[in-house]
Scaffold this motif. Structure first.
Motif, PDB file in Angstrom:
ATOM      1  N   GLY A  50       0.820  -1.215   0.000  1.00 27.21           N
ATOM      2  CA  GLY A  50       0.000   0.000   0.000  1.00 27.21           C
ATOM      3  C   GLY A  50       0.847   1.255   0.000  1.00 27.21           C
ATOM      4  N   ALA A  51       1.935   1.252   0.797  1.00 26.35           N
ATOM      5  CA  ALA A  51       2.813   2.421   0.853  1.00 26.35           C
ATOM      6  C   ALA A  51       3.519   2.641  -0.481  1.00 26.35           C
ATOM      7  CB  ALA A  51       3.843   2.248   1.974  1.00 26.35           C
ATOM      8  N   LEU A  52       3.949   1.555  -1.114  1.00 31.00           N
ATOM      9  CA  LEU A  52       4.614   1.667  -2.415  1.00 31.00           C
ATOM     10  C   LEU A  52       3.684   2.250  -3.469  1.00 31.00           C
ATOM     11  CD1 LEU A  52       6.494  -1.751  -2.381  1.00 31.00           C
ATOM     12  CD2 LEU A  52       7.602   0.478  -2.563  1.00 31.00           C
ATOM     13  N   VAL A  53       2.467   1.757  -3.514  1.00 30.37           N
ATOM     14  CA  VAL A  53       1.503   2.240  -4.498  1.00 30.37           C
ATOM     15  C   VAL A  53       1.153   3.704  -4.251  1.00 30.37           C
ATOM     16  CG1 VAL A  53      -0.872   1.971  -5.337  1.00 30.37           C
ATOM     17  CG2 VAL A  53       0.545  -0.048  -4.978  1.00 30.37           C
ATOM     18  N   ASP A  54       0.920   4.057  -2.963  1.00 29.41           N
ATOM     19  CA  ASP A  54       0.563   5.443  -2.628  1.00 29.41           C
ATOM     20  C   ASP A  54       1.685   6.416  -2.964  1.00 29.41           C
ATOM     21  OD1 ASP A  54      -1.900   4.686  -1.733  1.00 29.41           O
ATOM     22  OD2 ASP A  54      -1.359   4.692   0.390  1.00 29.41           O
ATOM     23  N   ALA A  55       2.929   6.015  -2.682  1.00 25.35           N
ATOM     24  CA  ALA A  55       4.055   6.936  -2.857  1.00 25.35           C
ATOM     25  C   ALA A  55       4.462   7.106  -4.313  1.00 25.35           C
ATOM     26  CB  ALA A  55       5.255   6.455  -2.039  1.00 25.35           C
ATOM     27  N   THR A  56       4.323   6.049  -5.100  1.00 25.71           N
ATOM     28  CA  THR A  56       4.845   6.087  -6.471  1.00 25.71           C
ATOM     29  C   THR A  56       3.779   6.274  -7.541  1.00 25.71           C
ATOM     30  OG1 THR A  56       4.665   3.683  -6.756  1.00 25.71           O
ATOM     31  CG2 THR A  56       6.720   4.543  -5.793  1.00 25.71           C
ATOM     32  N   GLY A  57       2.539   5.894  -7.238  1.00 29.36           N
ATOM     33  CA  GLY A  57       1.501   5.937  -8.252  1.00 29.36           C
ATOM     34  C   GLY A  57       1.561   4.756  -9.205  1.00 29.36           C
ATOM     35  N   MET A  58       2.459   3.824  -8.945  1.00 31.03           N
ATOM     36  CA  MET A  58       2.578   2.642  -9.790  1.00 31.03           C
ATOM     37  C   MET A  58       1.515   1.614  -9.404  1.00 31.03           C
ATOM     38  SD  MET A  58       6.757   2.426  -9.622  1.00 31.03           S
ATOM     39  CE  MET A  58       6.880   0.829 -10.397  1.00 31.03           C
ATOM     40  N   ASP A 118      13.425   7.335  -4.224  1.00 30.84           N
ATOM     41  CA  ASP A 118      13.177   8.761  -3.955  1.00 30.84           C
ATOM     42  C   ASP A 118      11.757   8.998  -3.432  1.00 30.84           C
ATOM     43  OD1 ASP A 118      15.702   9.408  -4.758  1.00 30.84           O
ATOM     44  OD2 ASP A 118      15.131  10.007  -6.797  1.00 30.84           O
ATOM     45  N   SER A 119      10.789   8.289  -4.010  1.00 30.19           N
ATOM     46  CA  SER A 119       9.386   8.482  -3.613  1.00 30.19           C
ATOM     47  C   SER A 119       9.112   7.957  -2.210  1.00 30.19           C
ATOM     48  CB  SER A 119       8.456   7.782  -4.613  1.00 30.19           C
ATOM     49  OG  SER A 119       8.612   8.311  -5.902  1.00 30.19           O
ATOM     50  N   MET A 120       9.794   6.889  -1.828  1.00 29.83           N
ATOM     51  CA  MET A 120       9.498   6.238  -0.544  1.00 29.83           C
ATOM     52  C   MET A 120      10.276   6.822   0.628  1.00 29.83           C
ATOM     53  SD  MET A 120       7.219   3.824  -0.488  1.00 29.83           S
ATOM     54  CE  MET A 120       7.736   2.805   0.903  1.00 29.83           C
ATOM     55  N   ASN A 121      11.453   7.364   0.361  1.00 33.59           N
ATOM     56  CA  ASN A 121      12.278   7.844   1.478  1.00 33.59           C
ATOM     57  C   ASN A 121      11.557   8.906   2.289  1.00 33.59           C
ATOM     58  OD1 ASN A 121      14.775   6.577   2.001  1.00 33.59           O
ATOM     59  ND2 ASN A 121      15.554   7.294   0.024  1.00 33.59           N
ATOM     60  N   ASN A 122      11.642   8.751   3.625  1.00 32.65           N
ATOM     61  CA  ASN A 122      11.021   9.645   4.605  1.00 32.65           C
ATOM     62  C   ASN A 122       9.499   9.558   4.644  1.00 32.65           C
ATOM     63  OD1 ASN A 122      13.519  10.749   5.485  1.00 32.65           O
ATOM     64  ND2 ASN A 122      13.538  12.061   3.672  1.00 32.65           N
TER      65      ASN A 122
END
Length: 572
Positions: A475-483, A512-516
């Motif tokens: 979920g975090a990956l999808v939210d942060a990257t839009g992929m 870059d999208s996920m950091n922090n």
């Protein structure tokens, strides 16, 4: 419901009438009768809902006329500005009650003057926790006769590190008293205060957060980070608000942006926590009086500022918290008036953060396109034409006609005179309009693949000990990257870290999208995993016939989650 429908004194109703109040807001209607009855309350309400009157009116009404100058009500606020604002409002409510004496105590102001006010018999004290503690320790503020204590913006006071001061202050007040707490959110720390210091409180909630922003036209604009200042200037020129506030996340940015706007000829000043109280007070007076038209501020410095007539709010930086977004844009669209809010974004991650804000506030935040240079110029010409039209209807100096005669004698026509004056007046504005273009992102990042696409792993510094589950990671990956979820491969959760298979071509963007960002409340750092890599000819993403990806609750066609620790891994 109107104020004259509840049991308020004649003096209070007279004061309310002079202020111009008629109908109560929701938080006022629900809170005032309960506070007047003496019950403890927990009020959940956002900025711009009339909260100060909700506790200020009953606080004034409950002051005993024969109290011999003892402090009966103490109001704690997170910032100096909010304390001053609340004290000023309460003085308005008590203007026909000479027995009510209000004093504001806060850091950055003369301690001697505050001590003098307290000795004169203040019975309502409004202050910040730190300065209130200073007066208690000096014995210049005595709370033995206190009847009620009010915590305004309690969540913000805790965010600013005032928990110990608040609990110590509550330890000084009589056990038998009324405790009133207002907060926009209810984190665990707030609940701990209510459990330890309140007696069977009445919980009062206002309706959906969207009610505080429904009168505000909201939009966002995506620009390159090095063009944000120019983009802000273009938006400001095009929309031409008479009064506006600009929010930045850092004090440094407030200073830099204020200087940039001043160079453009805009009457702007900044306000932040590093400024002395005298400076901050001077800036606020200038903004309220209209001497300056733009106020650039940080969230903390602007907390509690109540200024009517703000036409627009600009978020130069995306706020770090959804609640801050509500507090910011709540400065406009007040008292039944419409308002506008503009947010500048840089990068795809911020676009998805903006969508999360829209969902949280239950509001429609449209993506806007920056006006072109010609559109800004046309808007400025139309605005200038209106001003000239209005000026033509006013009387002019007698010498004006003589000046025109002199110019005619020089064979200069009235049309040439008008053209020259107009050109001089608008030349600077039109020549300095930046040409900035919006960045356009697709709603979902599409990944192009070929048969030899390389797959790598990224390392995320949270794992099983942080109570992480695969769906949290995905979920975090999808939210942060839009992929799409199908673009991510196997997820291995270890004790202290997690690895995820990702396309090599997108690994830098994903990192870059996920950091922090945060996963299940944990702030994460992401880096490339220094281990074995894979290729697409061995891994087929999102295909149901792949033995490593089975199950209907898959990423894109049936991933199987895997997690493990060390060399031993379990399949789920």
């Amino acid at each position: 419901m109107q104020f004259n429908e509840i049991q308020l004194s004649g003096e209070m109703l007279k004061a309310i009438d002079q202020i111009g109040y008629t109908d109560m807001t929701e938080i006022q209607e629900k809170s005032i009768p309960v506070i007047l009855s003496g019950r403890d309350i927990i009020g959940r309400s956002n900025t711009g809902t009339g909260k100060t009157a909700a506790f200020g009116i009953p606080a004034v009404e409950n002051i005993c006329r024969e109290n011999n100058g003892k402090v009966q009500t103490l109001i704690l606020c997170p910032t100096r500005e909010l304390a001053v604002q609340a004290a000023e409002e309460i003085k308005k409510y008590s203007r026909f009650m000479p027995w009510v004496k209000v004093s504001a105590v806060y850091g950055g102001s003369s301690m001697d003057r505050q001590i003098h006010e307290l000795k004169r018999g203040a019975n309502i004290v409004v202050g910040t926790p730190g300065r209130v503690m200073d007066h208690i320790r000096r014995r210049t503020l005595k709370l033995a006769d206190l009847q009620s204590i009010i915590l305004d913006e309690a969540d913000e006071m805790l965010n600013m590190g005032f928990r110990e001061d608040i609990e110590e202050i509550l330890g000084y007040v009589p056990e038998k008293r009324q405790t009133i707490l207002f907060s926009a959110t209810m984190p665990p720390e707030i609940m701990a205060i209510t459990e330890n210091f309140q007696n069977d409180p009445v919980v009062i909630k206002t309706l959906s957060k969207s009610r505080t922003v429904e009168a505000i036209d909201q939009s966002y604009y995506v620009v390159n980070s090095d063009k944000k200042a120019d983009a802000l200037y273009v938006l400001w020129l095009y929309n031409a608000p008479k009064s506006s506030m600009i929010f930045c996340n850092t004090k440094k940015m407030v200073d830099e942006l204020t200087e940039y706007l001043a160079e453009k000829g805009i009457r702007a000043e900044g306000i932040h926590g590093d400024m002395k109280q005298m400076q901050r007070t001077s800036v606020m007076k200038s903004f309220k009086s209209g001497r300056i038209s733009v106020l650039v501020a940080t969230d903390v410095a602007a907390r509690g500022i109540d200024v009517s007539g703000v036409d627009a709010v600009f978020n130069y930086d995306l706020p770090q918290d959804n609640e801050y977004y509500i507090h910011r844009i709540g400065r406009t669209g007040r008292a039944g008036k419409s308002g506008k809010a503009y947010t500048l974004l840089s990068g795809r991650k911020q676009v998805y953060s903006m969508k999360a804000v829209a969902k949280y506030t239950k509001s429609d935040i449209a993506e806007g396109k920056l006006p072109t240079r010609s559109e800004v110029a046309e808007a400025k010409l139309a605005d200038f034409a209106e001003k000239i039209s209005a000026a033509c209807k006013k009387e002019v100096l007698p010498e004006t006609d003589r000046l025109i005669e002199i110019l005619k004698e020089k064979n200069i026509s009235v049309e040439d005179i008008a053209r020259a004056l107009c050109s001089k007046r608008i030349g600077k504005d039109l020549n300095n309009i930046p040409d900035v273009q919006s960045v356009v992102y697709k709603t979902e990042r599409r990944i192009r693949r070929n048969g030899n696409g390389k797959i790598v792993k990224v390392n995320i510094n949270v794992g099983r000990k942080h109570k992480i589950a695969p769906n949290f990671i995905l979920g975090a990956l999808v939210d942060a990257t839009g992929m799409s979820g199908k673009n991510f491969g196997k997820i291995d959760i270890h004790d202290k870290y997690t690895t995820v298979e990702v396309p090599d071509a997108e690994s830098g963007f994903i990192i870059d999208s996920m950091n922090n960002s945060r996963i299940n409340g944990n702030k994460v750092t992401v880096k490339l995993y220094e281990g074995k890599s894979y290729s697409d000819k061995n891994r087929n993403y999102g295909r149901k016939n792949n033995s490593d990806y089975i199950g209907k609750n898959s990423f894109g066609g049936g991933n199987k989650y895997r997690r493990g620790s060390g060399s031993q891994k379990k399949r789920y």
